[in-house]
Design an enzyme around this catalytic site. Structure first.
Site, mmCIF file in Angstrom:
data_model
loop_
_atom_site.group_PDB
_atom_site.id
_atom_site.type_symbol
_atom_site.label_atom_id
_atom_site.label_comp_id
_atom_site.label_asym_id
_atom_site.label_seq_id
_atom_site.Cartn_x
_atom_site.Cartn_y
_atom_site.Cartn_z
ATOM 1 N N SER A 1 -27.187 7.943 -42.604
ATOM 2 C CA SER A 1 -26.419 6.811 -43.132
ATOM 3 C C SER A 1 -25.943 5.911 -42.007
ATOM 4 C CB SER A 1 -25.200 7.356 -43.874
ATOM 5 O OG SER A 1 -24.223 6.359 -44.009
ATOM 6 N N GLU B 1 -23.196 4.838 -41.834
ATOM 7 C CA GLU B 1 -21.812 5.245 -41.535
ATOM 8 C C GLU B 1 -21.725 5.992 -40.202
ATOM 9 O OE1 GLU B 1 -18.534 5.073 -43.311
ATOM 10 O OE2 GLU B 1 -19.640 3.280 -43.808
ATOM 11 N N TYR C 1 -16.975 12.059 -43.741
ATOM 12 C CA TYR C 1 -18.334 11.853 -44.259
ATOM 13 C C TYR C 1 -19.280 11.418 -43.140
ATOM 14 C CZ TYR C 1 -22.234 9.403 -46.442
ATOM 15 O OH TYR C 1 -23.491 8.958 -46.774
HETATM 16 O O1 G4F Z 1 -19.091 0.770 -51.421
HETATM 17 P P1 G4F Z 1 -18.365 1.595 -50.447
HETATM 18 O O2 G4F Z 1 -17.529 2.707 -50.994
HETATM 19 O O3 G4F Z 1 -19.472 2.110 -49.439
HETATM 20 P P2 G4F Z 1 -19.411 2.699 -47.937
HETATM 21 O O4 G4F Z 1 -18.109 3.330 -47.633
HETATM 22 O O5 G4F Z 1 -19.861 1.615 -47.019
HETATM 23 O O6 G4F Z 1 -20.500 3.859 -47.989
HETATM 24 C C1 G4F Z 1 -21.709 3.732 -48.717
HETATM 25 O O7 G4F Z 1 -22.755 3.307 -47.879
HETATM 26 C C2 G4F Z 1 -23.116 4.235 -46.860
HETATM 27 C C3 G4F Z 1 -24.271 3.623 -46.082
HETATM 28 O O8 G4F Z 1 -23.754 2.896 -45.021
HETATM 29 C C4 G4F Z 1 -23.490 5.564 -47.452
HETATM 30 F F1 G4F Z 1 -23.809 6.433 -46.483
HETATM 31 C C5 G4F Z 1 -22.341 6.094 -48.277
HETATM 32 O O9 G4F Z 1 -22.712 7.319 -48.898
HETATM 33 C C6 G4F Z 1 -22.012 5.078 -49.342
HETATM 34 O O10 G4F Z 1 -23.129 4.955 -50.185
HETATM 35 O O11 G4F Z 1 -17.383 0.685 -49.563
HETATM 36 C C7 G4F Z 1 -17.836 -0.458 -48.876
HETATM 37 C C8 G4F Z 1 -16.662 -1.202 -48.278
HETATM 38 C C9 G4F Z 1 -15.707 -0.332 -47.450
HETATM 39 O O12 G4F Z 1 -15.394 -0.987 -46.248
HETATM 40 C C10 G4F Z 1 -14.452 -0.225 -48.298
HETATM 41 O O13 G4F Z 1 -13.232 -0.107 -47.566
HETATM 42 O O14 G4F Z 1 -15.866 -1.735 -49.345
HETATM 43 C C11 G4F Z 1 -14.502 -1.565 -49.036
HETATM 44 N N1 G4F Z 1 -13.712 -1.557 -50.271
HETATM 45 C C12 G4F Z 1 -12.701 -2.431 -50.566
HETATM 46 N N2 G4F Z 1 -12.162 -2.132 -51.748
HETATM 47 C C13 G4F Z 1 -13.809 -0.674 -51.284
HETATM 48 C C14 G4F Z 1 -12.830 -1.037 -52.227
HETATM 49 N N3 G4F Z 1 -14.657 0.356 -51.493
HETATM 50 C C15 G4F Z 1 -14.536 1.072 -52.645
HETATM 51 N N4 G4F Z 1 -15.388 2.086 -52.868
HETATM 52 N N5 G4F Z 1 -13.576 0.750 -53.593
HETATM 53 C C16 G4F Z 1 -12.703 -0.296 -53.431
HETATM 54 O O15 G4F Z 1 -11.847 -0.546 -54.267
#
Ligand code: G4F
Length: 322
Positions: free
Chosen positions: A124, A126, A148
């Site tokens: 990932s 990440e 993670y």
């Molecule tokens: O959609 P996210 O939860 O994805 P994240 O953390 O980037 O991870 C995903 O992508 C990775 C690949 O780079 C995978 F390995 C991993 O398994 C997963 O699929 O969050 C994206 C961004 C973050 O910066 C988070 O802080 O969105 C921001 N965010 C802001 N508000 C939020 C929210 N994320 C989530 N999930 N929910 C919110 O309310």
């Protein structure tokens, strides 16, 4: 004779797209599924007649050996993980068990039963975490920012190590964020498209989000599983970054999603400090030049189309339920 593939995480977003791709290529596809009380197989329901489901769990080495014996795979794709970053602070040990040690157990089972099978590990972006250089490629240093990310980095290195120690054909795809209408609703793109559609239909009034300034390189999951398969068709095993090379903020996802519905996101999105992570990955953007050159891979779906397609799919789905 048709090739045989074993996919862990087959019921997830990527597993379902990969299973479709491999079946369309004439593979016999085996999907590893866990015995769990809240088993969710809806993403692969349309493949029920063509997929062979095998019971097994990344926490249980013996079950993986049995799955390998049953599938006798030519290719193994390890897509299973505890993949939601916020949960990894609440359940750091379980995340490591699934995401880090699970990969090791699977590699051990492969070594024992099917050492000639080709192995794909879902690494990932990440693992880049607190980036010092942009864009990130295969040579960029790692600095994971969550349990993670740390677990994924372990799984990445153990795959590289098994390739170097035992001569396995093992590849890591360092995939940047990839989305689709099948994305889990806890991830930010799908949370936004789903809630925007609910607001449009009068089912909700506001959408609570954390860090709106976080920036990511978002691609389409259907494009990314093609890259996984291509990696295992090469003459030698290598690791590849898979990304679009474009970066957008969470705020921009809101703009596009609400615009698709004729709404102004500023009237509905509410900042919620409780959704901000203990340590954030501020930005990620990938350089997939190696994959473009060696695999002939490129993304087909751009950011705007991806988000708009997801909104339309959510609107269709929700409209059908009311
Ligand atoms: O959609 P996210 O939860 O994805 P994240 O953390 O980037 O991870 C995903 O992508 C990775 C690949 O780079 C995978 F390995 C991993 O398994 C997963 O699929 O969050 C994206 C961004 C973050 O910066 C988070 O802080 O969105 C921001 N965010 C802001 N508000 C939020 C929210 N994320 C989530 N999930 N929910 C919110 O309310």
């Amino acid at each position: 004779m048709s090739k045989r593939a074993l996919i862990t995480g087959v019921s997830g977003q990527d597993g379902s797209y990969l299973a479709e791709l491999l079946l369309s290529q004439g593979y016999q596809v085996f999907g590893l599924v866990r015995r769990s009380s809240n088993e969710r197989l809806e993403r692969i329901a349309h493949l029920a007649d063509s997929l062979v489901l095998v019971r097994g769990d990344l926490l249980d080495h013996t079950s993986l050996v049995r799955a390998m014996e049953e599938a006798r795979p030519d290719e193994v794709y390890n897509l299973a993980a505890q993949s939601f970053v916020p949960t990894s602070w609440q359940e750091p040990v379980l995340t490591a068990e699934f995401t880090a040690l699970g990969a090791t157990r699977l590699l051990e089972a492969l070594r024992q039963v099917a050492p000639r099978a080709r192995f794909y590990q879902a690494s990932s972006s990440e693992i880049f975490g607190k980036v010092r250089v942009s864009p990130q490629d295969e040579r960029t240093p790692f600095w994971p920012r969550s349990p993670y990310g740390v677990a994924k980095l372990y799984a990445h290195w153990i795959t590289v190590n098994y390739r170097e120690s035992y001569g396995l054909f093992a590849c890591c795809g360092i995939l940047f964020n990839h989305e689709s209408p099948r994305r889990g609703v806890e991830f930010v793109t799908r949370k936004i498209t789903r809630e925007a559609a609910r607001i449009r239909l009068g089912l909700a009034r506001e959408l609570r989000l954390g860090n709106l300034e976080a920036r990511r390189d978002w691609g389409f999951a259907g494009d990314y599983v093609r890259a996984m398969w291509l990696m295992l068709q090469q003459p030698s095993p290598e690791d590849y970054v898979i990304a679009t090379g474009e970066m957008h903020s969470v705020r921009e996802v809101c703009e596009v999603a609400f615009d698709e519905l004729g709404l102004d996101w500023r009237e509905h999105v509410v900042h919620d400090a409780k959704l901000v992570r203990p340590a954030e990955v501020d930005l990620l953007v990938g350089d997939a030049s190696k994959a473009r050159r060696d695999l002939g891979w490129k993304p087909e779906v751009g950011f705007q189309q991806l988000i708009r397609d997801m909104v339309r799919a959510d609107l269709r789905d929700l409209s059908g339920r009311i």
